[in-house]
Design a protein around this motif. Sequence first.
Motif, short mmCIF file in Angstrom:
data_model
loop_
_atom_site.label_atom_id
_atom_site.label_comp_id
_atom_site.label_asym_id
_atom_site.label_seq_id
_atom_site.Cartn_x
_atom_site.Cartn_y
_atom_site.Cartn_z
N GLU A 5 109.57 22.14 -17.10
CA GLU A 5 110.71 21.84 -16.25
C GLU A 5 110.60 22.59 -14.94
O GLU A 5 110.38 23.80 -14.92
CB GLU A 5 112.01 22.21 -16.96
N ILE A 6 110.76 21.87 -13.83
CA ILE A 6 110.68 22.43 -12.48
C ILE A 6 112.00 22.15 -11.78
O ILE A 6 112.53 21.04 -11.87
CB ILE A 6 109.52 21.81 -11.69
N SER A 7 112.54 23.14 -11.07
CA SER A 7 113.78 22.97 -10.33
C SER A 7 113.53 23.28 -8.86
O SER A 7 112.81 24.22 -8.53
CB SER A 7 114.86 23.90 -10.86
N ARG A 8 114.16 22.48 -8.00
CA ARG A 8 114.03 22.68 -6.55
C ARG A 8 115.39 22.55 -5.89
O ARG A 8 116.19 21.69 -6.25
CB ARG A 8 113.07 21.66 -5.95
N CYS A 9 115.65 23.38 -4.89
CA CYS A 9 116.92 23.32 -4.17
C CYS A 9 116.91 22.13 -3.20
O CYS A 9 115.85 21.58 -2.86
CB CYS A 9 117.19 24.62 -3.42
N ALA A 10 118.09 21.74 -2.75
CA ALA A 10 118.22 20.60 -1.86
C ALA A 10 117.49 20.83 -0.54
O ALA A 10 116.89 19.90 0.01
CB ALA A 10 119.71 20.31 -1.60
N LYS A 11 117.52 22.05 -0.03
CA LYS A 11 116.87 22.34 1.25
C LYS A 11 115.35 22.16 1.16
O LYS A 11 114.75 21.52 2.02
CB LYS A 11 117.20 23.78 1.68
N CYS A 12 114.74 22.67 0.10
CA CYS A 12 113.28 22.53 -0.05
C CYS A 12 112.89 21.08 -0.28
O CYS A 12 111.86 20.62 0.20
CB CYS A 12 112.78 23.42 -1.19
N ARG A 13 113.72 20.34 -1.02
CA ARG A 13 113.44 18.91 -1.22
C ARG A 13 113.52 18.17 0.10
O ARG A 13 112.64 17.36 0.42
CB ARG A 13 114.42 18.31 -2.22
N LYS A 14 114.55 18.44 0.89
CA LYS A 14 114.74 17.75 2.17
C LYS A 14 113.59 18.05 3.13
O LYS A 14 113.13 17.17 3.85
CB LYS A 14 116.07 18.16 2.80
N GLN A 15 113.11 19.29 3.12
CA GLN A 15 112.03 19.70 4.02
C GLN A 15 110.64 19.37 3.45
O GLN A 15 109.64 19.63 4.08
CB GLN A 15 112.11 21.19 4.30
N SER A 16 110.60 18.81 2.25
CA SER A 16 109.34 18.49 1.56
C SER A 16 108.43 19.71 1.42
O SER A 16 107.21 19.60 1.57
CB SER A 16 108.59 17.36 2.28
N ASN A 17 109.05 20.87 1.14
CA ASN A 17 108.27 22.09 0.93
C ASN A 17 107.41 21.93 -0.32
O ASN A 17 107.82 21.32 -1.30
CB ASN A 17 109.19 23.31 0.76
N LEU A 18 106.22 22.49 -0.29
CA LEU A 18 105.33 22.42 -1.43
C LEU A 18 105.88 23.23 -2.59
O LEU A 18 106.60 24.20 -2.39
CB LEU A 18 103.95 22.94 -1.06
N TYR A 19 105.52 22.82 -3.80
CA TYR A 19 105.88 23.57 -4.99
C TYR A 19 104.65 23.67 -5.88
O TYR A 19 103.71 22.90 -5.74
CB TYR A 19 107.04 22.93 -5.75
N GLU A 20 104.67 24.66 -6.76
CA GLU A 20 103.58 24.85 -7.72
C GLU A 20 104.18 25.10 -9.10
O GLU A 20 105.06 25.93 -9.26
CB GLU A 20 102.70 26.02 -7.31
N CYS A 21 103.68 24.36 -10.09
CA CYS A 21 104.16 24.54 -11.46
C CYS A 21 103.75 25.94 -11.93
O CYS A 21 102.59 26.32 -11.82
CB CYS A 21 103.54 23.48 -12.36
N PRO A 22 104.71 26.70 -12.45
CA PRO A 22 104.38 28.06 -12.90
C PRO A 22 103.49 28.08 -14.14
O PRO A 22 102.83 29.09 -14.41
CB PRO A 22 105.75 28.68 -13.21
N ASP A 23 103.41 26.97 -14.88
CA ASP A 23 102.58 26.94 -16.10
C ASP A 23 101.14 26.49 -15.83
O ASP A 23 100.21 27.15 -16.23
CB ASP A 23 103.21 26.03 -17.15
N CYS A 24 100.98 25.34 -15.17
CA CYS A 24 99.64 24.78 -15.03
C CYS A 24 99.06 24.85 -13.63
O CYS A 24 97.89 24.57 -13.42
CB CYS A 24 99.61 23.34 -15.53
N MET A 42 124.26 24.32 -7.74
CA MET A 42 123.96 23.69 -6.45
C MET A 42 123.46 22.27 -6.66
O MET A 42 123.09 21.89 -7.75
CB MET A 42 122.86 24.49 -5.71
N SER A 43 123.42 21.53 -5.59
CA SER A 43 122.83 20.19 -5.63
C SER A 43 121.32 20.36 -5.60
O SER A 43 120.72 20.56 -4.55
CB SER A 43 123.30 19.39 -4.41
N ALA A 44 120.72 20.32 -6.77
CA ALA A 44 119.29 20.56 -6.88
C ALA A 44 118.66 19.51 -7.78
O ALA A 44 119.36 18.80 -8.50
CB ALA A 44 119.05 21.95 -7.47
N ALA A 45 117.35 19.42 -7.72
CA ALA A 45 116.62 18.48 -8.58
C ALA A 45 115.89 19.26 -9.66
O ALA A 45 115.31 20.30 -9.39
CB ALA A 45 115.62 17.70 -7.75
#
Length: 61
Positions: A37-56, A24-27
């Motif tokens: 390494e963190i990956s996000r889908c295009a939809k979550c990036r466009k909506q500026s959904n929050l993310y959390e690093c699974p490590d730290c 998919m078109s993802a970052a």
Amino acid sequence: MSESEPERRHARQCVSCGINIAGMSAATFKCPDCGQEISRCAKCRKQSNLYECPDCGFRGP
């Protein structure tokens, strides 16, 4: 038929919503705090959904 080891390593999921983003078109980027390494889908990036690093636990928009 099972996935080979290299295919499993490249399977990525959006850290925000959890969908499989392979092909998919993802970052994909490194966590600003720990470098994981963190990956996000295009939809979550466009909506500026929050993310959390699974490590730290770093959180970002």
